[in-house]
Motif scaffolding. Structure first.
Motif, PDB file in Angstrom:
ATOM      1  N   MET A  33       0.844  -1.196   0.000  1.00  0.00           N
ATOM      2  CA  MET A  33       0.000   0.000   0.000  1.00  0.00           C
ATOM      3  C   MET A  33       0.880   1.247   0.000  1.00  0.00           C
ATOM      4  SD  MET A  33      -3.163  -1.057   0.053  1.00  0.00           S
ATOM      5  CE  MET A  33      -4.048   0.440   0.539  1.00  0.00           C
ATOM      6  N   GLY A  34       0.307   2.340  -0.440  1.00  0.00           N
ATOM      7  CA  GLY A  34       1.074   3.574  -0.462  1.00  0.00           C
ATOM      8  C   GLY A  34       0.205   4.791  -0.200  1.00  0.00           C
ATOM      9  N   TRP A  35       0.864   5.837   0.227  1.00  0.00           N
ATOM     10  CA  TRP A  35       0.253   7.157   0.356  1.00  0.00           C
ATOM     11  C   TRP A  35       0.938   8.095  -0.633  1.00  0.00           C
ATOM     12  CZ3 TRP A  35      -4.043   8.177   3.056  1.00  0.00           C
ATOM     13  CH2 TRP A  35      -4.394   7.340   4.115  1.00  0.00           C
ATOM     14  N   PHE A  36       0.145   8.848  -1.339  1.00  0.00           N
ATOM     15  CA  PHE A  36       0.622   9.856  -2.276  1.00  0.00           C
ATOM     16  C   PHE A  36      -0.094  11.160  -1.957  1.00  0.00           C
ATOM     17  CE2 PHE A  36       2.873   7.232  -5.458  1.00  0.00           C
ATOM     18  CZ  PHE A  36       2.494   5.970  -5.018  1.00  0.00           C
ATOM     19  N   ARG A  37       0.444  12.260  -2.455  1.00  0.00           N
ATOM     20  CA  ARG A  37      -0.231  13.541  -2.242  1.00  0.00           C
ATOM     21  C   ARG A  37      -0.075  14.419  -3.474  1.00  0.00           C
ATOM     22  NH1 ARG A  37       3.821  16.136   2.379  1.00  0.00           N
ATOM     23  NH2 ARG A  37       5.586  16.597   0.987  1.00  0.00           N
ATOM     24  N   GLN A  38      -1.015  15.342  -3.611  1.00  0.00           N
ATOM     25  CA  GLN A  38      -0.972  16.282  -4.724  1.00  0.00           C
ATOM     26  C   GLN A  38      -1.359  17.661  -4.217  1.00  0.00           C
ATOM     27  OE1 GLN A  38      -3.289  15.228  -8.194  1.00  0.00           O
ATOM     28  NE2 GLN A  38      -2.022  16.524  -9.494  1.00  0.00           N
ATOM     29  N   ALA A  39      -0.420  18.568  -4.334  1.00  0.00           N
ATOM     30  CA  ALA A  39      -0.655  19.960  -3.959  1.00  0.00           C
ATOM     31  C   ALA A  39      -1.159  20.730  -5.177  1.00  0.00           C
ATOM     32  CB  ALA A  39       0.626  20.583  -3.427  1.00  0.00           C
ATOM     33  N   PRO A  40      -1.846  21.834  -4.969  1.00  0.00           N
ATOM     34  CA  PRO A  40      -2.360  22.621  -6.101  1.00  0.00           C
ATOM     35  C   PRO A  40      -1.246  23.017  -7.061  1.00  0.00           C
ATOM     36  CG  PRO A  40      -3.330  23.392  -4.063  1.00  0.00           C
ATOM     37  CD  PRO A  40      -2.265  22.404  -3.681  1.00  0.00           C
ATOM     38  N   GLY A  41      -1.459  22.752  -8.329  1.00  0.00           N
ATOM     39  CA  GLY A  41      -0.486  23.124  -9.347  1.00  0.00           C
ATOM     40  C   GLY A  41       0.725  22.231  -9.436  1.00  0.00           C
ATOM     41  N   GLY A  49       5.231   4.285   1.663  1.00  0.00           N
ATOM     42  CA  GLY A  49       4.735   2.998   1.216  1.00  0.00           C
ATOM     43  C   GLY A  49       5.062   1.920   2.226  1.00  0.00           C
ATOM     44  N   ILE A  50       4.295   0.831   2.169  1.00  0.00           N
ATOM     45  CA  ILE A  50       4.494  -0.271   3.110  1.00  0.00           C
ATOM     46  C   ILE A  50       4.210  -1.581   2.394  1.00  0.00           C
ATOM     47  CG2 ILE A  50       2.110  -0.098   3.964  1.00  0.00           C
ATOM     48  CD1 ILE A  50       3.281  -0.769   6.777  1.00  0.00           C
ATOM     49  N   SER A  51       5.025  -2.571   2.673  1.00  0.00           N
ATOM     50  CA  SER A  51       4.863  -3.865   2.026  1.00  0.00           C
ATOM     51  C   SER A  51       3.669  -4.618   2.590  1.00  0.00           C
ATOM     52  CB  SER A  51       6.142  -4.683   2.197  1.00  0.00           C
ATOM     53  OG  SER A  51       6.384  -4.902   3.580  1.00  0.00           O
ATOM     54  N   TRP A  52       3.365  -5.742   1.986  1.00  0.00           N
ATOM     55  CA  TRP A  52       2.141  -6.486   2.308  1.00  0.00           C
ATOM     56  C   TRP A  52       2.039  -6.860   3.775  1.00  0.00           C
ATOM     57  CZ3 TRP A  52       2.450 -11.770   3.750  1.00  0.00           C
ATOM     58  CH2 TRP A  52       3.755 -12.295   3.719  1.00  0.00           C
ATOM     59  N   GLY A  53       3.123  -7.230   4.389  1.00  0.00           N
ATOM     60  CA  GLY A  53       3.112  -7.663   5.786  1.00  0.00           C
ATOM     61  C   GLY A  53       3.518  -6.573   6.757  1.00  0.00           C
ATOM     62  N   SER A 104       6.310  -0.048  -3.646  1.00  0.00           N
ATOM     63  CA  SER A 104       6.861   0.733  -4.745  1.00  0.00           C
ATOM     64  C   SER A 104       6.497   2.186  -4.521  1.00  0.00           C
ATOM     65  CB  SER A 104       6.289   0.253  -6.084  1.00  0.00           C
ATOM     66  OG  SER A 104       6.656   1.133  -7.121  1.00  0.00           O
ATOM     67  N   SER A 105       7.371   3.070  -4.939  1.00  0.00           N
ATOM     68  CA  SER A 105       7.097   4.496  -4.844  1.00  0.00           C
ATOM     69  C   SER A 105       6.550   5.066  -6.149  1.00  0.00           C
ATOM     70  CB  SER A 105       8.371   5.252  -4.453  1.00  0.00           C
ATOM     71  OG  SER A 105       9.382   5.025  -5.404  1.00  0.00           O
ATOM     72  N   ALA A 106       6.369   4.210  -7.129  1.00  0.00           N
ATOM     73  CA  ALA A 106       5.894   4.657  -8.439  1.00  0.00           C
ATOM     74  C   ALA A 106       4.377   4.621  -8.505  1.00  0.00           C
ATOM     75  CB  ALA A 106       6.483   3.775  -9.535  1.00  0.00           C
ATOM     76  N   SER A 107       3.780   5.740  -8.845  1.00  0.00           N
ATOM     77  CA  SER A 107       2.317   5.777  -8.934  1.00  0.00           C
ATOM     78  C   SER A 107       1.808   4.815 -10.003  1.00  0.00           C
ATOM     79  CB  SER A 107       1.845   7.204  -9.216  1.00  0.00           C
ATOM     80  OG  SER A 107       2.391   7.685 -10.426  1.00  0.00           O
ATOM     81  N   GLY A 108       2.628   4.562 -11.020  1.00  0.00           N
ATOM     82  CA  GLY A 108       2.223   3.646 -12.065  1.00  0.00           C
ATOM     83  C   GLY A 108       2.148   2.202 -11.617  1.00  0.00           C
ATOM     84  N   SER A 109       2.692   1.911 -10.431  1.00  0.00           N
ATOM     85  CA  SER A 109       2.655   0.554  -9.877  1.00  0.00           C
ATOM     86  C   SER A 109       1.424   0.315  -9.023  1.00  0.00           C
ATOM     87  CB  SER A 109       3.905   0.298  -9.034  1.00  0.00           C
ATOM     88  OG  SER A 109       5.065   0.357  -9.824  1.00  0.00           O
ATOM     89  N   MET A 110       0.588   1.335  -8.871  1.00  0.00           N
ATOM     90  CA  MET A 110      -0.613   1.213  -8.054  1.00  0.00           C
ATOM     91  C   MET A 110      -1.800   0.812  -8.925  1.00  0.00           C
ATOM     92  SD  MET A 110       0.514   2.002  -5.062  1.00  0.00           S
ATOM     93  CE  MET A 110       2.276   1.691  -5.238  1.00  0.00           C
TER      94      MET A 110
END
Length: 123
Positions: A33-41, A49-53, A104-110
């Motif tokens: 699982m992962g956490w991402f964020r998006q600021a304006p602009g 991110g954290i692995s399955w276990g 993974s830290s890649a958004s494309g892996s989510m």
């Protein structure tokens, strides 16, 4: 699959918030699982991110030492404890479920994304 993030809000600089993400529709314990964020602009960026276990975690340099990611597989829950918040942490925060058990830290892996929760840090 549904991911529902909650816990955002308005907080003063130096304060703390705890984000939660409730997952359903997939075997939560089998995926990173992962956490991402998006600021304006700005583009969406990796936060933690954290692995399955839960044995492996990774953090963006900007939040290391201040944020802690954790998960409770028995409850299908993901958490992000955010301490010493700064105005530059202001963003919409998204939880995401990976395509494998390895973080993974890649958004494309989510594979799946929640709708996000707003965090606003005032100076």
């Amino acid at each position: 699959v549904q991911l529902q993030a909650s816990g955002g809000g308005l907080v003063q600089a130096g304060g703390s918030l705890r984000l939660s993400c409730a997952a359903s529709g997939r075997t939560f314990s089998s995926y990173a699982m992962g956490w991402f964020r998006q600021a304006p602009g700005k583009e969406r960026e990796f936060v933690a991110g954290i692995s399955w276990g839960g044995g492996s975690m990774r953090y963006a340099d900007s939040v290391k030492g201040r944020f802690t990611v954790s998960r409770d597989n028995a409850k299908n829950m993901l958490y992000l404890q955010m301490n010493s918040l700064k105005p530059e942490d202001t963003a919409v925060y998204y939880c995401a479920m990976g395509s494998t058990r390895y973080l993974s830290s890649a958004s494309g892996s989510m594979d799946y994304w929640g709708k996000g929760t707003q965090v606003t840090v005032s100076s």
